[in-house]
Design a protein around this motif. Structure first.
Motif, PDB file in Angstrom:
ATOM      1  N   GLY A   4       3.061  12.457  -9.700  1.00 48.54           N
ATOM      2  CA  GLY A   4       2.598  13.827  -9.559  1.00 48.54           C
ATOM      3  C   GLY A   4       1.232  13.997  -8.925  1.00 48.54           C
ATOM      4  N   LEU A   5       0.622  12.931  -8.461  1.00 45.99           N
ATOM      5  CA  LEU A   5      -0.676  13.054  -7.821  1.00 45.99           C
ATOM      6  C   LEU A   5      -0.522  13.608  -6.411  1.00 45.99           C
ATOM      7  CD1 LEU A   5      -1.193  10.900 -10.114  1.00 45.99           C
ATOM      8  CD2 LEU A   5      -3.093  10.155  -8.707  1.00 45.99           C
ATOM      9  N   THR A   6      -1.510  14.393  -5.986  1.00 45.18           N
ATOM     10  CA  THR A   6      -1.504  14.931  -4.629  1.00 45.18           C
ATOM     11  C   THR A   6      -2.116  13.906  -3.682  1.00 45.18           C
ATOM     12  OG1 THR A   6      -3.714  15.879  -4.819  1.00 45.18           O
ATOM     13  CG2 THR A   6      -1.851  17.268  -5.539  1.00 45.18           C
ATOM     14  N   ASP A   7      -1.924  14.135  -2.379  1.00 47.23           N
ATOM     15  CA  ASP A   7      -2.527  13.237  -1.393  1.00 47.23           C
ATOM     16  C   ASP A   7      -4.044  13.195  -1.547  1.00 47.23           C
ATOM     17  OD1 ASP A   7      -0.145  12.384  -0.204  1.00 47.23           O
ATOM     18  OD2 ASP A   7      -0.134  13.996   1.291  1.00 47.23           O
ATOM     19  N   ALA A   8      -4.646  14.351  -1.831  1.00 45.16           N
ATOM     20  CA  ALA A   8      -6.097  14.401  -2.005  1.00 45.16           C
ATOM     21  C   ALA A   8      -6.532  13.571  -3.219  1.00 45.16           C
ATOM     22  CB  ALA A   8      -6.559  15.847  -2.163  1.00 45.16           C
ATOM     23  N   GLU A   9      -5.779  13.638  -4.305  1.00 48.23           N
ATOM     24  CA  GLU A   9      -6.107  12.851  -5.496  1.00 48.23           C
ATOM     25  C   GLU A   9      -5.951  11.364  -5.224  1.00 48.23           C
ATOM     26  OE1 GLU A   9      -4.874  15.928  -9.070  1.00 48.23           O
ATOM     27  OE2 GLU A   9      -3.276  14.875  -8.002  1.00 48.23           O
ATOM     28  N   ILE A  10      -4.901  11.024  -4.511  1.00 48.28           N
ATOM     29  CA  ILE A  10      -4.659   9.615  -4.190  1.00 48.28           C
ATOM     30  C   ILE A  10      -5.795   9.081  -3.313  1.00 48.28           C
ATOM     31  CG2 ILE A  10      -3.144   8.014  -2.934  1.00 48.28           C
ATOM     32  CD1 ILE A  10      -0.801   9.849  -3.865  1.00 48.28           C
ATOM     33  N   LYS A  11      -6.203   9.895  -2.328  1.00 49.41           N
ATOM     34  CA  LYS A  11      -7.297   9.477  -1.449  1.00 49.41           C
ATOM     35  C   LYS A  11      -8.591   9.316  -2.237  1.00 49.41           C
ATOM     36  CE  LYS A  11      -9.622  10.436   2.868  1.00 49.41           C
ATOM     37  NZ  LYS A  11      -9.687  11.252   4.069  1.00 49.41           N
ATOM     38  N   ALA A  12      -8.828  10.226  -3.176  1.00 49.15           N
ATOM     39  CA  ALA A  12     -10.027  10.129  -3.999  1.00 49.15           C
ATOM     40  C   ALA A  12     -10.024   8.858  -4.850  1.00 49.15           C
ATOM     41  CB  ALA A  12     -10.146  11.362  -4.897  1.00 49.15           C
ATOM     42  N   LEU A  13      -8.868   8.467  -5.323  1.00 47.83           N
ATOM     43  CA  LEU A  13      -8.756   7.269  -6.162  1.00 47.83           C
ATOM     44  C   LEU A  13      -8.816   5.969  -5.365  1.00 47.83           C
ATOM     45  CD1 LEU A  13      -5.930   8.331  -8.635  1.00 47.83           C
ATOM     46  CD2 LEU A  13      -8.319   7.877  -9.205  1.00 47.83           C
ATOM     47  N   THR A  14      -8.145   5.970  -4.221  1.00 50.62           N
ATOM     48  CA  THR A  14      -7.990   4.729  -3.478  1.00 50.62           C
ATOM     49  C   THR A  14      -8.850   4.623  -2.237  1.00 50.62           C
ATOM     50  OG1 THR A  14      -6.175   5.597  -2.124  1.00 50.62           O
ATOM     51  CG2 THR A  14      -5.585   4.549  -4.220  1.00 50.62           C
ATOM     52  N   GLY A  15      -9.351   5.754  -1.793  1.00 51.28           N
ATOM     53  CA  GLY A  15     -10.126   5.735  -0.553  1.00 51.28           C
ATOM     54  C   GLY A  15      -9.251   5.672   0.682  1.00 51.28           C
ATOM     55  N   ALA A  16      -7.936   5.778   0.478  1.00 45.55           N
ATOM     56  CA  ALA A  16      -7.017   5.714   1.622  1.00 45.55           C
ATOM     57  C   ALA A  16      -6.097   6.897   1.663  1.00 45.55           C
ATOM     58  CB  ALA A  16      -6.195   4.435   1.540  1.00 45.55           C
ATOM     59  N   LYS A  75       0.835  -1.203   0.000  1.00 48.65           N
ATOM     60  CA  LYS A  75       0.000   0.000   0.000  1.00 48.65           C
ATOM     61  C   LYS A  75       0.873   1.257   0.000  1.00 48.65           C
ATOM     62  CE  LYS A  75      -3.658   2.144   2.770  1.00 48.65           C
ATOM     63  NZ  LYS A  75      -4.510   1.976   3.963  1.00 48.65           N
ATOM     64  N   ALA A  76       1.888   1.276   0.863  1.00 47.30           N
ATOM     65  CA  ALA A  76       2.785   2.432   0.935  1.00 47.30           C
ATOM     66  C   ALA A  76       3.563   2.595  -0.369  1.00 47.30           C
ATOM     67  CB  ALA A  76       3.748   2.282   2.112  1.00 47.30           C
ATOM     68  N   SER A  77       3.994   1.480  -0.945  1.00 43.72           N
ATOM     69  CA  SER A  77       4.733   1.522  -2.203  1.00 43.72           C
ATOM     70  C   SER A  77       3.857   2.069  -3.326  1.00 43.72           C
ATOM     71  CB  SER A  77       5.232   0.120  -2.565  1.00 43.72           C
ATOM     72  OG  SER A  77       5.825   0.108  -3.836  1.00 43.72           O
ATOM     73  N   GLY A  78       2.617   1.597  -3.382  1.00 48.33           N
ATOM     74  CA  GLY A  78       1.697   2.071  -4.418  1.00 48.33           C
ATOM     75  C   GLY A  78       1.405   3.552  -4.272  1.00 48.33           C
ATOM     76  N   LYS A  79       1.223   3.985  -3.035  1.00 49.84           N
ATOM     77  CA  LYS A  79       0.955   5.405  -2.785  1.00 49.84           C
ATOM     78  C   LYS A  79       2.145   6.254  -3.213  1.00 49.84           C
ATOM     79  CE  LYS A  79      -0.842   8.494   0.765  1.00 49.84           C
ATOM     80  NZ  LYS A  79      -1.342   8.611   2.135  1.00 49.84           N
ATOM     81  N   GLN A  80       3.349   5.786  -2.906  1.00 46.74           N
ATOM     82  CA  GLN A  80       4.548   6.534  -3.293  1.00 46.74           C
ATOM     83  C   GLN A  80       4.683   6.600  -4.816  1.00 46.74           C
ATOM     84  OE1 GLN A  80       6.631   8.372  -1.290  1.00 46.74           O
ATOM     85  NE2 GLN A  80       7.267   9.115  -3.293  1.00 46.74           N
ATOM     86  N   LYS A  81       4.352   5.542  -5.496  1.00 43.60           N
ATOM     87  CA  LYS A  81       4.421   5.539  -6.955  1.00 43.60           C
ATOM     88  C   LYS A  81       3.446   6.552  -7.542  1.00 43.60           C
ATOM     89  CE  LYS A  81       6.123   0.825  -7.363  1.00 43.60           C
ATOM     90  NZ  LYS A  81       5.797  -0.550  -7.661  1.00 43.60           N
ATOM     91  N   LEU A  82       2.248   6.653  -6.949  1.00 46.41           N
ATOM     92  CA  LEU A  82       1.288   7.647  -7.409  1.00 46.41           C
ATOM     93  C   LEU A  82       1.804   9.065  -7.159  1.00 46.41           C
ATOM     94  CD1 LEU A  82      -2.061   5.979  -6.271  1.00 46.41           C
ATOM     95  CD2 LEU A  82      -1.211   6.239  -8.621  1.00 46.41           C
ATOM     96  N   LYS A  83       2.444   9.270  -6.015  1.00 46.16           N
ATOM     97  CA  LYS A  83       3.040  10.585  -5.719  1.00 46.16           C
ATOM     98  C   LYS A  83       4.141  10.902  -6.727  1.00 46.16           C
ATOM     99  CE  LYS A  83       2.130  11.191  -0.817  1.00 46.16           C
ATOM    100  NZ  LYS A  83       2.731  11.523   0.476  1.00 46.16           N
ATOM    101  N   ASP A  84       4.931   9.883  -7.055  1.00 46.51           N
ATOM    102  CA  ASP A  84       6.018  10.078  -8.027  1.00 46.51           C
ATOM    103  C   ASP A  84       5.468  10.465  -9.399  1.00 46.51           C
ATOM    104  OD1 ASP A  84       7.804   9.408  -6.021  1.00 46.51           O
ATOM    105  OD2 ASP A  84       8.181   7.374  -6.774  1.00 46.51           O
TER     106      ASP A  84
END
Length: 88
Positions: free
Chosen positions: A76-88, A65-74
């Protein structure tokens, strides 16, 4: 997971069609049924060592989960975008 369940899971990984009973939750008290070829205790123990515990599986999920989140950040997605996509 109890020892008996771990033994059962290991046996089923080795031979999904195995028929057996385990007495007293003891790997030394396996009775093989209906012509099932006995699996050596050492083979069962080796397979048991390969099986993940629930704690290990939970830790692996958190790592992924942490690895996937970091890849999304890499990407260029923001934390808010990541939360909207993954619910986490």
């Amino acid at each position: 997971m109890t020892t008996k369940n771990t033994v059962i899971e290991a046996i089923k990984k080795i031979n999904p069609n195995a028929e057996f009973v385990i007495g007293q939750n003891d790997i030394n008290q396996i009775t093989w049924l209906n012509g099932t070829t006995p699996i050596p205790k050492a083979d069962i123990e080796a397979k048991m060592a390969e099986l993940s515990t629930p704690e290990e599986e939970a830790a692996q999920r958190e790592t992924e989960k942490a690895s996937g989140k970091q890849k999304l950040k890499d990407l260029g997605l923001t934390d808010a975008e990541i939360k909207a996509l993954t619910g986490a």
